[in-house]
Scaffold this motif. Sequence first.
Motif, PDB file in Angstrom:
ATOM      1  N   ALA A 136      33.705  14.191  -1.451  1.00  0.00           N
ATOM      2  CA  ALA A 136      32.842  15.256  -0.572  1.00  0.00           C
ATOM      3  C   ALA A 136      31.451  14.906  -0.748  1.00  0.00           C
ATOM      4  O   ALA A 136      30.804  15.220   0.218  1.00  0.00           O
ATOM      5  CB  ALA A 136      33.174  16.783  -0.986  1.00  0.00           C
ATOM      6  N   ASN A 137      31.086  14.289  -1.932  1.00  0.00           N
ATOM      7  CA  ASN A 137      29.750  14.059  -2.201  1.00  0.00           C
ATOM      8  C   ASN A 137      29.554  13.065  -3.507  1.00  0.00           C
ATOM      9  O   ASN A 137      30.564  12.997  -4.131  1.00  0.00           O
ATOM     10  CB  ASN A 137      28.719  15.426  -2.341  1.00  0.00           C
ATOM     11  N   PHE A 138      28.432  12.596  -3.666  1.00  0.00           N
ATOM     12  CA  PHE A 138      28.175  12.052  -5.067  1.00  0.00           C
ATOM     13  C   PHE A 138      28.678  12.720  -6.386  1.00  0.00           C
ATOM     14  O   PHE A 138      29.120  12.045  -7.027  1.00  0.00           O
ATOM     15  CB  PHE A 138      26.711  11.481  -5.030  1.00  0.00           C
ATOM     16  N   VAL A 139      28.318  13.840  -6.486  1.00  0.00           N
ATOM     17  CA  VAL A 139      28.795  14.465  -7.663  1.00  0.00           C
ATOM     18  C   VAL A 139      30.212  14.460  -7.781  1.00  0.00           C
ATOM     19  O   VAL A 139      30.963  14.381  -8.821  1.00  0.00           O
ATOM     20  CB  VAL A 139      28.058  15.975  -7.511  1.00  0.00           C
ATOM     21  N   GLU A 140      30.932  14.896  -6.679  1.00  0.00           N
ATOM     22  CA  GLU A 140      32.392  14.804  -6.816  1.00  0.00           C
ATOM     23  C   GLU A 140      32.865  13.358  -7.016  1.00  0.00           C
ATOM     24  O   GLU A 140      33.716  13.327  -8.071  1.00  0.00           O
ATOM     25  CB  GLU A 140      33.066  15.126  -5.657  1.00  0.00           C
ATOM     26  N   ALA A 141      32.277  12.527  -6.564  1.00  0.00           N
ATOM     27  CA  ALA A 141      32.717  10.972  -6.773  1.00  0.00           C
ATOM     28  C   ALA A 141      32.573  10.658  -8.375  1.00  0.00           C
ATOM     29  O   ALA A 141      33.442  10.048  -9.026  1.00  0.00           O
ATOM     30  CB  ALA A 141      31.966  10.113  -5.918  1.00  0.00           C
TER      31      ALA A 141
ATOM     32  N   ALA B 157      19.179   8.219   3.123  1.00  0.00           N
ATOM     33  CA  ALA B 157      19.586   9.061   3.773  1.00  0.00           C
ATOM     34  C   ALA B 157      18.437   9.977   3.957  1.00  0.00           C
ATOM     35  O   ALA B 157      18.198  10.893   4.829  1.00  0.00           O
ATOM     36  CB  ALA B 157      20.746   9.948   3.452  1.00  0.00           C
ATOM     37  N   GLY B 158      17.433   9.973   3.159  1.00  0.00           N
ATOM     38  CA  GLY B 158      16.144  10.822   3.082  1.00  0.00           C
ATOM     39  C   GLY B 158      16.519  12.481   3.007  1.00  0.00           C
ATOM     40  O   GLY B 158      16.942  12.732   1.903  1.00  0.00           O
ATOM     41  N   GLU B 159      16.253  12.992   3.954  1.00  0.00           N
ATOM     42  CA  GLU B 159      16.376  14.359   4.014  1.00  0.00           C
ATOM     43  C   GLU B 159      17.575  15.061   4.328  1.00  0.00           C
ATOM     44  O   GLU B 159      17.681  16.307   4.415  1.00  0.00           O
ATOM     45  CB  GLU B 159      15.174  15.193   4.903  1.00  0.00           C
ATOM     46  N   LEU B 160      18.704  14.117   4.752  1.00  0.00           N
ATOM     47  CA  LEU B 160      19.958  14.569   4.758  1.00  0.00           C
ATOM     48  C   LEU B 160      20.491  15.342   3.728  1.00  0.00           C
ATOM     49  O   LEU B 160      20.213  14.934   2.713  1.00  0.00           O
ATOM     50  CB  LEU B 160      20.847  13.503   5.399  1.00  0.00           C
ATOM     51  N   PRO B 161      21.393  16.192   3.989  1.00  0.00           N
ATOM     52  CA  PRO B 161      22.216  16.960   2.968  1.00  0.00           C
ATOM     53  C   PRO B 161      23.060  15.976   2.212  1.00  0.00           C
ATOM     54  O   PRO B 161      23.468  15.003   2.591  1.00  0.00           O
ATOM     55  CB  PRO B 161      23.127  17.940   3.517  1.00  0.00           C
ATOM     56  N   MET B 162      23.219  16.166   0.762  1.00  0.00           N
ATOM     57  CA  MET B 162      24.187  15.382   0.146  1.00  0.00           C
ATOM     58  C   MET B 162      25.383  14.836   0.445  1.00  0.00           C
ATOM     59  O   MET B 162      25.711  13.961   0.344  1.00  0.00           O
ATOM     60  CB  MET B 162      23.910  15.899  -1.462  1.00  0.00           C
ATOM     61  N   ASP B 163      25.923  15.824   1.366  1.00  0.00           N
ATOM     62  CA  ASP B 163      27.484  15.733   1.619  1.00  0.00           C
ATOM     63  C   ASP B 163      27.470  15.086   2.787  1.00  0.00           C
ATOM     64  O   ASP B 163      28.790  14.594   3.181  1.00  0.00           O
ATOM     65  CB  ASP B 163      28.111  17.094   1.668  1.00  0.00           C
ATOM     66  N   VAL B 164      26.452  14.495   3.532  1.00  0.00           N
ATOM     67  CA  VAL B 164      26.613  13.969   4.871  1.00  0.00           C
ATOM     68  C   VAL B 164      26.830  12.165   4.374  1.00  0.00           C
ATOM     69  O   VAL B 164      27.265  11.495   5.422  1.00  0.00           O
ATOM     70  CB  VAL B 164      25.194  13.989   5.487  1.00  0.00           C
ATOM     71  N   VAL B 165      26.414  11.801   3.495  1.00  0.00           N
ATOM     72  CA  VAL B 165      26.427  10.369   3.012  1.00  0.00           C
ATOM     73  C   VAL B 165      27.764  10.348   2.436  1.00  0.00           C
ATOM     74  O   VAL B 165      28.232  10.966   1.728  1.00  0.00           O
ATOM     75  CB  VAL B 165      25.329   9.981   1.875  1.00  0.00           C
ATOM     76  N   GLN B 166      28.516   9.307   2.931  1.00  0.00           N
ATOM     77  CA  GLN B 166      29.907   9.054   2.409  1.00  0.00           C
ATOM     78  C   GLN B 166      29.899   8.074   1.317  1.00  0.00           C
ATOM     79  O   GLN B 166      29.409   7.052   1.169  1.00  0.00           O
ATOM     80  CB  GLN B 166      30.677   8.242   3.580  1.00  0.00           C
ATOM     81  N   VAL B 167      30.637   8.804   0.283  1.00  0.00           N
ATOM     82  CA  VAL B 167      30.800   8.153  -0.962  1.00  0.00           C
ATOM     83  C   VAL B 167      32.148   7.907  -1.372  1.00  0.00           C
ATOM     84  O   VAL B 167      33.116   9.108  -1.095  1.00  0.00           O
ATOM     85  CB  VAL B 167      30.159   9.065  -1.890  1.00  0.00           C
TER      86      VAL B 167
END
Length: 104
Positions: free
Chosen positions: A11-16, A41-51
């Motif tokens: 879902a995000n970097f932290v979960e990964a 990703a800049g100002e995008l929310p953390m969960d937008v970037v696929q990890v």
Amino acid sequence: MSQWHEFYRAANFVEARLLQGMLSKMGIESRVDGEYAMAAAGELPMDVVQVTLMVELAQWDKAKQAVKDYEVNSVAEWTCNKCQEINPGSFDYCWSCEQEKSTN
């Protein structure tokens, strides 16, 4: 020769990273791909970037079962008594300091 394959989209970097720590405790080597894309990703929310998590083909079945158990057993998060980090309920040890989950 190592054959790394994507086996889980977090879902995000932290979960990964949490799942990577859990797999490591089980003796399963894994890689996190996409974590550096967060900088772009800049100002995008953390969960937008696929990890994604990657494992070697030889450990595929063991890793898939571990993540399946993680998803099924997701219970209330808990806070580590030692370092105050929040951990998924399915973790028996703190992902940050490796303190065992308190049963009180």
